[in-house]
Scaffold this motif. Structure first.
Motif, short mmCIF file in Angstrom:
data_model
loop_
_atom_site.label_atom_id
_atom_site.label_comp_id
_atom_site.label_asym_id
_atom_site.label_seq_id
_atom_site.Cartn_x
_atom_site.Cartn_y
_atom_site.Cartn_z
N PRO A 36 0.36 -1.05 0.16
CA PRO A 36 0.01 0.10 0.01
C PRO A 36 1.00 1.72 0.06
N LEU A 37 0.80 2.59 -0.60
CA LEU A 37 1.51 3.82 -0.47
C LEU A 37 0.16 4.14 0.43
N PRO A 38 1.19 5.37 0.21
CA PRO A 38 0.61 6.41 1.17
C PRO A 38 -0.50 6.77 0.51
N SER A 39 -1.64 6.90 1.44
CA SER A 39 -2.89 7.53 1.16
C SER A 39 -3.21 8.64 0.17
N GLY A 40 -3.46 9.44 -0.30
CA GLY A 40 -3.40 10.44 -0.87
C GLY A 40 -1.93 11.00 -1.79
N ARG A 41 -1.27 10.28 -1.81
CA ARG A 41 -0.38 11.37 -3.16
C ARG A 41 0.39 10.82 -3.97
N PHE A 42 -0.27 9.05 -4.33
CA PHE A 42 0.01 9.29 -5.34
C PHE A 42 -0.68 8.72 -5.92
N ASP A 43 -1.19 7.87 -7.75
CA ASP A 43 -2.26 7.66 -8.47
C ASP A 43 -2.11 6.65 -8.44
N ALA A 44 -1.66 5.71 -7.72
CA ALA A 44 -1.78 4.62 -7.54
C ALA A 44 -1.99 4.13 -5.80
N LEU A 45 -2.43 3.18 -5.73
CA LEU A 45 -3.13 2.50 -4.65
C LEU A 45 -2.19 1.75 -3.56
N LEU A 73 2.81 11.83 -8.06
CA LEU A 73 2.65 12.78 -7.51
C LEU A 73 0.95 13.14 -7.39
N ILE A 74 0.24 12.93 -7.03
CA ILE A 74 -1.23 13.46 -7.10
C ILE A 74 -1.54 14.91 -6.16
N ALA A 76 -0.15 16.80 -7.90
CA ALA A 76 0.90 17.78 -9.37
C ALA A 76 0.54 17.10 -10.64
N GLY A 77 0.86 15.88 -10.41
CA GLY A 77 0.39 14.80 -12.15
C GLY A 77 2.37 14.86 -12.23
N LYS A 78 3.20 14.63 -11.29
CA LYS A 78 4.96 14.86 -12.21
C LYS A 78 5.50 13.43 -11.15
N TYR A 79 6.13 13.00 -11.59
CA TYR A 79 6.93 11.95 -10.98
C TYR A 79 8.18 12.56 -9.90
N PRO A 80 7.83 11.25 -8.78
CA PRO A 80 8.51 12.53 -7.48
C PRO A 80 10.00 12.62 -7.86
N ASN A 81 10.89 13.43 -7.12
CA ASN A 81 12.07 13.87 -7.64
C ASN A 81 13.14 12.41 -7.90
N ALA A 82 14.27 12.54 -8.70
CA ALA A 82 14.97 10.95 -8.73
C ALA A 82 13.94 9.73 -8.59
N ALA A 83 12.67 10.00 -9.54
CA ALA A 83 12.54 8.69 -9.69
C ALA A 83 11.85 8.72 -11.15
N ASP A 84 12.63 9.33 -12.20
CA ASP A 84 11.55 8.99 -13.18
C ASP A 84 12.74 8.49 -14.46
N GLN A 85 13.18 7.39 -13.84
CA GLN A 85 14.21 6.83 -15.19
C GLN A 85 14.00 5.41 -15.23
N PRO A 86 13.73 4.20 -16.41
CA PRO A 86 13.55 3.16 -16.19
C PRO A 86 14.98 2.14 -15.63
N VAL A 87 14.50 0.85 -14.93
CA VAL A 87 15.42 -0.04 -15.08
C VAL A 87 14.87 -1.41 -15.27
N ASP A 120 9.64 5.86 4.07
CA ASP A 120 10.42 7.02 4.64
C ASP A 120 11.02 7.67 3.29
N ALA A 121 10.83 7.41 2.22
CA ALA A 121 11.25 8.15 0.66
C ALA A 121 9.89 8.02 -0.27
N LEU A 122 8.53 7.10 0.45
CA LEU A 122 7.88 7.11 -0.08
C LEU A 122 6.47 8.45 0.75
N ALA A 123 6.58 8.34 1.54
CA ALA A 123 6.09 9.29 2.96
C ALA A 123 6.81 10.69 1.97
N ARG A 124 7.60 10.99 2.23
CA ARG A 124 8.46 12.24 1.87
C ARG A 124 8.30 12.81 0.69
N ALA A 125 7.73 11.89 -0.66
CA ALA A 125 8.22 11.95 -1.77
C ALA A 125 7.69 13.83 -2.45
#
Length: 126
Positions: A36-45, A73-74, A76-87, A120-125
């Motif tokens: 589960p992702l932090p509620s209300g922060r991301f465009d996925a649950l 992020l919602i 804003a509709g943008k990727y979190p900082n330093a979370a926009d590259q594929p692996v 912590d990273a997900l909560a502070r994104a």
């Protein structure tokens, strides 16, 4: 195939985290399923979280983590900082979260430390 140290498996099981140990070539990793992702922060649950383990794990820290699906992020509709590259891992395109750890304590830290860093990273994104 089980390569995760017993204390790590026991920790994840005690937290009721569903996980899979996977290998892609020489890389070993775990995938935490439907976290589960932090509620209300991301465009996925929820998302699967990939943690690639270095060859000397647990004496050496895992570096980054990766999400599937990619999240923004919602509102804003943008990727979190330093979370926009594929692996690419096992043929899938994961969202890399570039978060580094210079405070790993060999013999003390384990997957519980990495799990807390992910939370912590997900909560502070931002």
């Amino acid at each position: 195939m089980s390569f995760l140290p017993a204390p790590d498996r026991e920790y994840l099981e005690s937290k009721s985290v569903i996980f899979e140990e996977v290998q892609d070539g020489w890389q070993k990793a775990i995938i935490l399923k439907s976290v589960p992702l932090p509620s209300g922060r991301f465009d996925a649950l929820a998302a699967d979280i990939l943690i690639i383990l270095p060859p000397a794990y647990p004496d050496v820290a895992p570096d980054m983590f990766h999400l599937m699906p990619w999240v923004r992020l919602i509102p804003a509709g943008k990727y979190p900082n330093a979370a926009d590259q594929p692996v690419i891992f096992k043929g899938q395109n994961w969202q890399r979260w570039s978060r580094h750890n210079s405070e790993w304590r060999p013999g003390i830290d384990g997957i519980w430390t990495m799990f807390k860093r992910v939370e912590d990273a997900l909560a502070r994104a931002a």
